[in-house]
Design an enzyme around this catalytic site. Structure first.
Site, PDB file in Angstrom:
ATOM      1  N   THR A   1       0.796  -1.226   0.000  1.00 37.75           N
ATOM      2  CA  THR A   1       0.000   0.000   0.000  1.00 37.75           C
ATOM      3  C   THR A   1       0.831   1.280   0.000  1.00 37.75           C
ATOM      4  OG1 THR A   1      -0.105  -0.134   2.425  1.00 37.75           O
ATOM      5  CG2 THR A   1      -1.917  -1.146   1.190  1.00 37.75           C
ATOM      6  N   GLU A   2       2.130   1.171  -0.204  1.00 45.71           N
ATOM      7  CA  GLU A   2       3.015   2.326  -0.057  1.00 45.71           C
ATOM      8  C   GLU A   2       2.610   3.517  -0.931  1.00 45.71           C
ATOM      9  OE1 GLU A   2       5.438  -1.158   1.403  1.00 45.71           O
ATOM     10  OE2 GLU A   2       3.955  -0.802  -0.159  1.00 45.71           O
ATOM     11  N   VAL A   3       2.193   3.260  -2.195  1.00 46.59           N
ATOM     12  CA  VAL A   3       1.889   4.382  -3.090  1.00 46.59           C
ATOM     13  C   VAL A   3       0.679   5.176  -2.626  1.00 46.59           C
ATOM     14  CG1 VAL A   3       2.945   3.343  -5.129  1.00 46.59           C
ATOM     15  CG2 VAL A   3       0.536   2.860  -4.610  1.00 46.59           C
ATOM     16  N   ARG A   4      -0.129   4.604  -1.754  1.00 45.95           N
ATOM     17  CA  ARG A   4      -1.317   5.312  -1.270  1.00 45.95           C
ATOM     18  C   ARG A   4      -0.968   6.450  -0.323  1.00 45.95           C
ATOM     19  NH1 ARG A   4      -6.203   1.057   0.033  1.00 45.95           N
ATOM     20  NH2 ARG A   4      -6.392   0.173  -2.062  1.00 45.95           N
TER      21      ARG A   4
ATOM     22  N   PHE B   1       4.722   6.871  -0.408  1.00 40.53           N
ATOM     23  CA  PHE B   1       5.952   6.075  -0.326  1.00 40.53           C
ATOM     24  C   PHE B   1       6.240   5.449  -1.689  1.00 40.53           C
ATOM     25  CE2 PHE B   1       5.517   5.906   4.337  1.00 40.53           C
ATOM     26  CZ  PHE B   1       6.844   5.917   4.730  1.00 40.53           C
TER      27      PHE B   1
END
Length: 272
Positions: free
Chosen positions: A146-149, A152
């Site tokens: 979920t980093e791009v949310r 990140f």
């Protein structure tokens, strides 16, 4: 009756965020921050690295990794996320390299590892769950890069994911940041088996017993073979990933992502 070895039997007795036990040839490492859904803190990274060293130097043949409470690992600790906003570029790089050490230590662990995923394993928790040699998961386990949310970049975990699934699947998971369930993870080959919650630890121990019917010397040699095969490629990829992970933390979108996440609001991205 076999005596159960507790953390007091290992050189490091001061674990604060994990529990470590050993019975026979099986060590069990439990992420033990149930009130925080076993989120990854700087302290947990330190405890986990020391525990892995302790188990590597013990008589254990198999290591089981699981979580206390209803979650396996919910990703980065919120207080630690907040603290990232005030760090220097050098500190960001140091933090990123610590994350690399944590994931790589588990991926290259010299003994056989089994993840017993008892609940959600999100972001860094997905990384921990899927880097073990075997991953057992309860039916309602959830996973997600979920980093791009939150601004990140999933640089470190993507390095390992690309070795586990095809590029098209990796692009889907990493670019959407979507949550996926145990059934989908099993279809992609990311988890070994879906196990009813009440049988999870029993099944993990059964698998450990099956593994221990093999020569422990052969298990060690086979794991070393796999590690040696991957190492030349990983050396360069993970150093680049650490730098990418640190670089994204200097952007406006990163600051906005963390702030909006902590404030429980929708982020306003600028692309900067």
């Amino acid at each position: 009756m076999k005596r159960v070895k507790s953390a007091a039997d290992f050189p490091d007795m001061d674990y604060r965020t994990i529990q470590l036990e050993q019975e026979g040839g099986v060590a069990t490492l439990t992420l033990n921050r149930p009130e925080k859904r076993n989120a990854i803190s700087f302290e947990l990274i330190d405890d986990l690295l020391r525990a892995l060293d302790d188990v590597a130097n013990s008589e254990a043949i198999v290591l089981i990794v699981t979580g206390a409470g209803k979650a396996f690992c919910s990703g980065m600790d919120l207080d630690n996320l907040k603290s990232l906003l005030g760090r220097s570029p050098e500190q960001h790089l140091q933090d990123s390299r610590s994350m690399v050490r944590m994931f790589r230590s588990l991926y290259e662990f010299p003994k056989v590892t089994i993840a017993a995923v008892n609940g959600p394993a999100i972001a860094g928790g997905t990384g921990l769950a899927l880097l073990c040699d075997f991953t057992l998961a309860v039916p309602d386990a959830k996973f997600g890069y979920t980093e791009v949310r939150i601004g990140f970049v999933p640089a470190i975990v993507s390095t390992f994911l690309m070795r586990q699934v095809g590029e098209k699947q990796a692009r889907d998971l990493l670019l959407t940041g979507r949550i996926f369930d145990a059934e989908e993870a099993a279809r992609m080959g990311l988890i070994t088996e879906i196990v009813p919650a009440e049988n999870l630890m029993t099944r993990a121990r059964q698998l450990a017993a099956l593994l221990m019917e093999n020569s422990s010397a052969s298990l060690r040699a086979t794991k070393q073979l796999l590690t040696d095969h991957a190492r030349p490629e990983l050396d360069g990829q993970l150093e680049a990933a650490a730098r990418e992970n640190a670089a994204i933390r200097t952007t406006a979108d990163f600051r906005e992502g963390i702030s909006s996440f902590l404030e429980k609001r929708k982020p306003v991205w600028t692309g900067k």
